[in-house]
Design a protein around this motif. Structure first.
Motif, mmCIF file in Angstrom:
data_model
loop_
_atom_site.group_PDB
_atom_site.id
_atom_site.type_symbol
_atom_site.label_atom_id
_atom_site.label_comp_id
_atom_site.label_asym_id
_atom_site.label_seq_id
_atom_site.Cartn_x
_atom_site.Cartn_y
_atom_site.Cartn_z
ATOM 1 N N VAL A 25 56.747 37.088 65.603
ATOM 2 C CA VAL A 25 57.883 36.411 64.970
ATOM 3 C C VAL A 25 59.162 36.670 65.763
ATOM 4 C CG1 VAL A 25 59.339 36.352 62.919
ATOM 5 C CG2 VAL A 25 56.854 36.381 62.676
ATOM 6 N N ALA A 26 59.364 37.894 66.191
ATOM 7 C CA ALA A 26 60.553 38.196 66.988
ATOM 8 C C ALA A 26 60.552 37.394 68.280
ATOM 9 C CB ALA A 26 60.620 39.700 67.277
ATOM 10 N N ALA A 27 59.385 37.313 68.923
ATOM 11 C CA ALA A 27 59.293 36.551 70.169
ATOM 12 C C ALA A 27 59.609 35.077 69.940
ATOM 13 C CB ALA A 27 57.899 36.702 70.766
ATOM 14 N N GLY A 28 59.185 34.558 68.796
ATOM 15 C CA GLY A 28 59.484 33.175 68.462
ATOM 16 C C GLY A 28 60.972 32.919 68.271
ATOM 17 N N MET A 29 61.731 33.971 68.052
ATOM 18 C CA MET A 29 63.192 33.856 67.905
ATOM 19 C C MET A 29 63.912 34.272 69.186
ATOM 20 S SD MET A 29 63.353 32.878 64.747
ATOM 21 C CE MET A 29 65.103 33.075 64.404
ATOM 22 N N ASN A 30 63.150 34.361 70.303
ATOM 23 C CA ASN A 30 63.684 34.798 71.596
ATOM 24 C C ASN A 30 64.155 36.249 71.580
ATOM 25 O OD1 ASN A 30 63.243 32.363 73.004
ATOM 26 N ND2 ASN A 30 65.112 31.483 72.083
ATOM 27 N N ALA A 31 63.663 37.013 70.613
ATOM 28 C CA ALA A 31 63.987 38.432 70.530
ATOM 29 C C ALA A 31 62.732 39.254 70.873
ATOM 30 C CB ALA A 31 64.488 38.772 69.133
ATOM 31 N N ARG A 32 62.844 40.553 70.745
ATOM 32 C CA ARG A 32 61.716 41.441 71.009
ATOM 33 C C ARG A 32 61.638 42.488 69.912
ATOM 34 N NH1 ARG A 32 63.487 44.383 74.806
ATOM 35 N NH2 ARG A 32 63.154 46.529 74.107
ATOM 36 N N ALA A 33 60.435 42.785 69.456
ATOM 37 C CA ALA A 33 60.258 43.814 68.430
ATOM 38 C C ALA A 33 59.399 44.943 68.977
ATOM 39 C CB ALA A 33 59.608 43.225 67.184
ATOM 40 N N ASP A 34 59.936 46.145 68.934
ATOM 41 C CA ASP A 34 59.165 47.352 69.235
ATOM 42 C C ASP A 34 58.742 47.957 67.908
ATOM 43 O OD1 ASP A 34 59.607 47.003 71.960
ATOM 44 O OD2 ASP A 34 61.443 48.206 71.936
ATOM 45 N N VAL A 35 57.456 48.192 67.725
ATOM 46 C CA VAL A 35 56.926 48.673 66.453
ATOM 47 C C VAL A 35 56.330 50.056 66.632
ATOM 48 C CG1 VAL A 35 55.347 48.220 64.550
ATOM 49 C CG2 VAL A 35 56.414 46.298 65.767
ATOM 50 N N ARG A 36 56.791 50.980 65.825
ATOM 51 C CA ARG A 36 56.168 52.313 65.752
ATOM 52 C C ARG A 36 55.528 52.438 64.368
ATOM 53 N NH1 ARG A 36 60.253 55.441 66.434
ATOM 54 N NH2 ARG A 36 60.439 56.435 64.396
ATOM 55 N N TYR A 37 54.232 52.552 64.332
ATOM 56 C CA TYR A 37 53.477 52.602 63.076
ATOM 57 C C TYR A 37 52.684 53.900 63.074
ATOM 58 C CZ TYR A 37 50.942 50.507 59.103
ATOM 59 O OH TYR A 37 50.428 50.224 57.862
ATOM 60 N N GLU A 38 53.006 54.783 62.149
ATOM 61 C CA GLU A 38 52.378 56.103 62.128
ATOM 62 C C GLU A 38 51.654 56.325 60.814
ATOM 63 O OE1 GLU A 38 55.525 58.878 62.742
ATOM 64 O OE2 GLU A 38 55.764 58.394 64.879
ATOM 65 N N PHE A 39 50.405 56.741 60.910
ATOM 66 C CA PHE A 39 49.675 57.129 59.708
ATOM 67 C C PHE A 39 50.301 58.391 59.134
ATOM 68 C CE2 PHE A 39 45.184 55.101 60.200
ATOM 69 C CZ PHE A 39 45.758 53.851 60.022
#
Length: 393
Positions: free
Chosen positions: A283-297
């Motif tokens: 979704v971020a890429a579709g808005m010409n942006a970038r999303a970095d995701v940190r997902y921790e259990f």
């Protein structure tokens, strides 16, 4: 000592148990900062004649009640930390520490465990084995239980099983929420950093608005619950924090979104990690942006052992009758680091109702939370009864 006399002992100790809770409530401390709290707990346990170890995993306290007879070791666990919350109850024993409050019932958990320790000390001669009282720091988000386990609290002597209670304003006083298997969900942490490009508010086409992109990411993530998850499979996604931008006439170049995901199914937990990452980035890429995701259990599900739940129900019946047992129809979506202990040893973690006399008006983690303190001696008696049954058997 018969069941009725044990309950009578708990009733006779009610004022003392309530006094413990009110004192601890006035001096709440955040995770790994429970210095006043742990000293109060340790001093009382020493007065009872227990072997006390301070400073476990930083501020934890472990106390042993030795019966002098060989037998198993059962642990009673209570958590000690408070929440970073400004209390608004107006009670005469309200928090004296600005910005901290026992809004999750940990003051009550400690008070019930201290009451049980007092009762079990008087039962020492009729028991065989050891009772280990674990007062742990940092249950709220910090996983203090893991640090206690790493410090060896389940060893020397080896713990055969563990029990605990959680105050629960959604249940009436005198009721205990009971469920074999998963009683509480896992809790995982999500941190999404959306990167755009700064620009003038009058020329938005020259930048990439991270706020707009973040809003689209937030909206899209809810589709994972409403359209990709089986309605019968409990999963909750809550994004509780969003920060970005500086002043009104600058296009924001960065927005941080933080939240939690809770599930009771291991496959769902893994799927959510994959899909949250994929969807946020797409979704971020579709808005010409970038999303970095940190997902921790984070915390695993809290899973009760079926046999230990039967022991719990026997203790409740012996004290209060069948009507005290409230079977829970489904897992609660709250999470608990009690789960870490129960990955190593069997146990029973129950919910104890505190909603009497209108005290269930506010939920846990609310600045106006008030509990029915009559529940405290019920809980202390239950803990003592469970231990007595187990160490006599």
């Amino acid at each position: 000592m018969n069941n009725m006399s044990l309950l009578q002992v708990a009733v006779s100790l009610e004022q003392e148990i309530v006094a413990h809770r009110r004192h601890l409530h006035q001096y709440p401390e955040l995770g790994f900062q429970e210095f006043i709290t742990s000293e109060y707990v340790a001093e009382y346990l020493e007065q009872l004649g227990l072997q006390v170890q301070r400073g476990v995993a930083g501020t934890g306290v472990v106390a042993l009640l030795e019966t002098g007879q060989p037998g198993p070791c059962i642990a009673v666990r209570a958590d000690m930390d408070a929440l970073p919350l400004r209390e608004q109850t107006g009670l005469p024993y309200a928090s004296r520490h600005e910005g901290a409050m026992h809004a999750c019932g940990h003051d009550g958990h400690m008070a019930m465990a201290l009451g049980a320790a007092r009762m079990l000390t008087g039962l020492r001669r009729e028991l065989a084995g050891t009772v280990k009282f674990i007062f742990q720091p940092a249950e709220e988000m910090l996983g203090g239980a893991r640090h206690m386990i790493d410090a060896g609290v389940l060893e020397s002597p080896r713990v055969d099983g563990i029990i605990g209670l959680h105050l629960w304003p959604d249940l009436p006083t005198g009721q205990f929420g009971v469920k074999a298997g998963t009683i509480m969900a896992s809790m995982d942490h999500v941190d999404i950093m959306v990167h755009g490009r700064a620009g003038h508010g009058a020329a938005p086409h020259q930048g990439v608005d991270a706020i707009i992109a973040a809003a689209q990411v937030l909206s899209a993530l809810q589709v994972l619950i409403s359209r990709e998850s089986d309605p019968a499979d409990a999963v909750v996604l809550s994004m509780g924090s969003i920060h970005g931008g500086s002043i009104p006439n600058i296009i924001a170049d960065q927005v941080e979104i933080r939240g939690t995901v809770r599930a009771v199914n291991a496959a769902t937990r893994e799927r959510m990690r994959t899909r949250v990452t994929e969807l946020a980035q797409a979704v971020a890429a579709g808005m010409n942006a970038r999303a970095d995701v940190r997902y921790e259990f984070g915390y695993p599900p809290t899973v009760n052992d079926a046999k230990w739940v039967r022991y719990a129900e026997e203790a409740l019946r012996g004290l209060y009758g069948e009507e005290a047992i409230h079977p829970l129809a489904h897992s609660q979506m709250t999470s608990e680091d009690m789960a870490y202990y129960m990955e190593h040893v069997p146990g029973a973690f129950l919910l104890i109702g505190t909603g009497g006399e209108g005290k269930g008006k506010f939920p846990l983690h609310h600045p106006e939370l008030a509990i029915d303190e009559k529940a405290l001696h019920y809980g202390a008696a239950y803990l003592a009864q469970f231990v007595r049954n187990y160490l006599r058997e």
